[in-house]
Design a protein around this motif. Sequence first.
Motif, PDB file in Angstrom:
ATOM      1  N   SER A   2      45.009  12.210  50.329  1.00 56.09           N
ATOM      2  CA  SER A   2      44.701  10.836  50.719  1.00 56.09           C
ATOM      3  C   SER A   2      43.218  10.556  50.844  1.00 56.09           C
ATOM      4  CB  SER A   2      45.373  10.522  52.062  1.00 56.09           C
ATOM      5  OG  SER A   2      44.954  11.467  53.043  1.00 56.09           O
ATOM      6  N   ASN A   3      42.381  11.548  51.113  1.00 52.00           N
ATOM      7  CA  ASN A   3      40.948  11.278  51.208  1.00 52.00           C
ATOM      8  C   ASN A   3      40.139  12.422  50.603  1.00 52.00           C
ATOM      9  OD1 ASN A   3      40.278  13.289  53.280  1.00 52.00           O
ATOM     10  ND2 ASN A   3      41.435  11.961  54.680  1.00 52.00           N
ATOM     11  N   ALA A   9      42.291  10.881  58.839  1.00 53.41           N
ATOM     12  CA  ALA A   9      43.546  10.206  58.497  1.00 53.41           C
ATOM     13  C   ALA A   9      44.394   9.900  59.722  1.00 53.41           C
ATOM     14  CB  ALA A   9      44.346  11.069  57.514  1.00 53.41           C
TER      15      ALA A   9
END
Length: 445
Positions: free
Chosen positions: A46-47, A115
């Motif tokens: 996600s990142n 996150a």
Amino acid sequence: MTTLQTRPAVPATIRPRIVARTGLYALLAANAAVVAWFFVQAGFASNALIVLGRLCGLYGALLMAFQLLLVARLPWLDRRIGMDRLTSWHRWTGFGVLWTLLTHAVFITFGYAQASSMGPVNQLVNLAETTEGVLRAVVALSLIVVIGAVSARWARRRLAYETWHFIHLYTYVAVVLAFTHQVAAGTTFTSSSTAKTYWYTVWGVALGAVLLGRLVLPLWRNLRHQLRVEAVVPESDDVVSVYVTGRDLDRLPARAGQFFLWRFLTRDRWWQANPFSLSAAPDGRTLRLTVKAVGAGSAGLRHLAPGTRVFAEGPYGAFTTLHRTRPDAVLIAGGVGVTPIRALLEDLAGHAVVIYRVAADRDAVLHDELRDLALAKGAELHLVTGPVVPDRLAPGELARMVPDIADRDVFLCGPPGMMTAVLRSLGDLDVPGRQVHFERFSLAG
């Protein structure tokens, strides 16, 4: 004058060290590419921090496996590269493992914290409590940090070898913990059976190489050859030669210039392993080592009884005629460093010049043997005596004794200070680096 029959000098057209080194580089580069491909195939997180953290973890695992290969003491690599260079590469690879895994841990922790909006410390605790394998990874990283700290030069100078070696053995615990973490939490393991097979193969080859080189091969050779002390012969007040015999020694792949890690299996010595070079070329019947008393361990060899069982690991080392590049040679020895030089002179073909550097005539161990051997082979022998200052192996002195030194192979063995000075002199004389052969005893855990 009696002469010895020698094989024609056949310098190597392809340098074995370059072949082995290039092979290792190519192996590492190919695996790095495979790891990157599997990483891309697994998809991205996600990142960016988590993505970079996972990639660093994969490359840290690959470097850890490569590090094991370097220290496995595999004969093919050792004869071509030498234990000293392999150990040096192992050390620097170890620092690469330390920094890539630290980066992995930091990026993963901060990435998941970003996150989840948790603090980094709380996020790390949460991962350790809820994600299988993370706690093992934390323990593995802690061990690697400790091992890296005691491997730094300032720490190594202050620690006894035995203490450093004992701490270094925990590397294997860290390897097992890191592997189980990768199996449990690694995205390549969970996303691809092909990648899973690849990583099992990488770790299996690395650990199998260590098992083969460090355990199976030494045990098999010692069971086969049944080594025993045949005789102990004093060479001077503080130097002795130990003759070792055994079964089928003509099948032991030892060469002049190599060394073994010797364990003499007496009640007070069985746990000590010392690197001593062969001081005579192997003849298929006996092995000889010549040792100067510099401590209680080496001094005690004088009292070994004939028949004492011997456990020897090796042969090790690339300080052999395998690496010849020129028809003629210069052999430079300092002090008890004459032992592998004396063995090499016996094995060398072509014209040789031997330079033996000692403080005084009485320190010239094996000088009579060198003189007789040089006479038999038509070699020149120079005994250089006197204090360290002025430097009697300065460029001018070397050029006077060997005017064509730049056209010869140079084999060098002696105390570290002397070797450093001679290497500097050889550079001043424009002796190509490929023609200079030396090896320092350097052991890794």
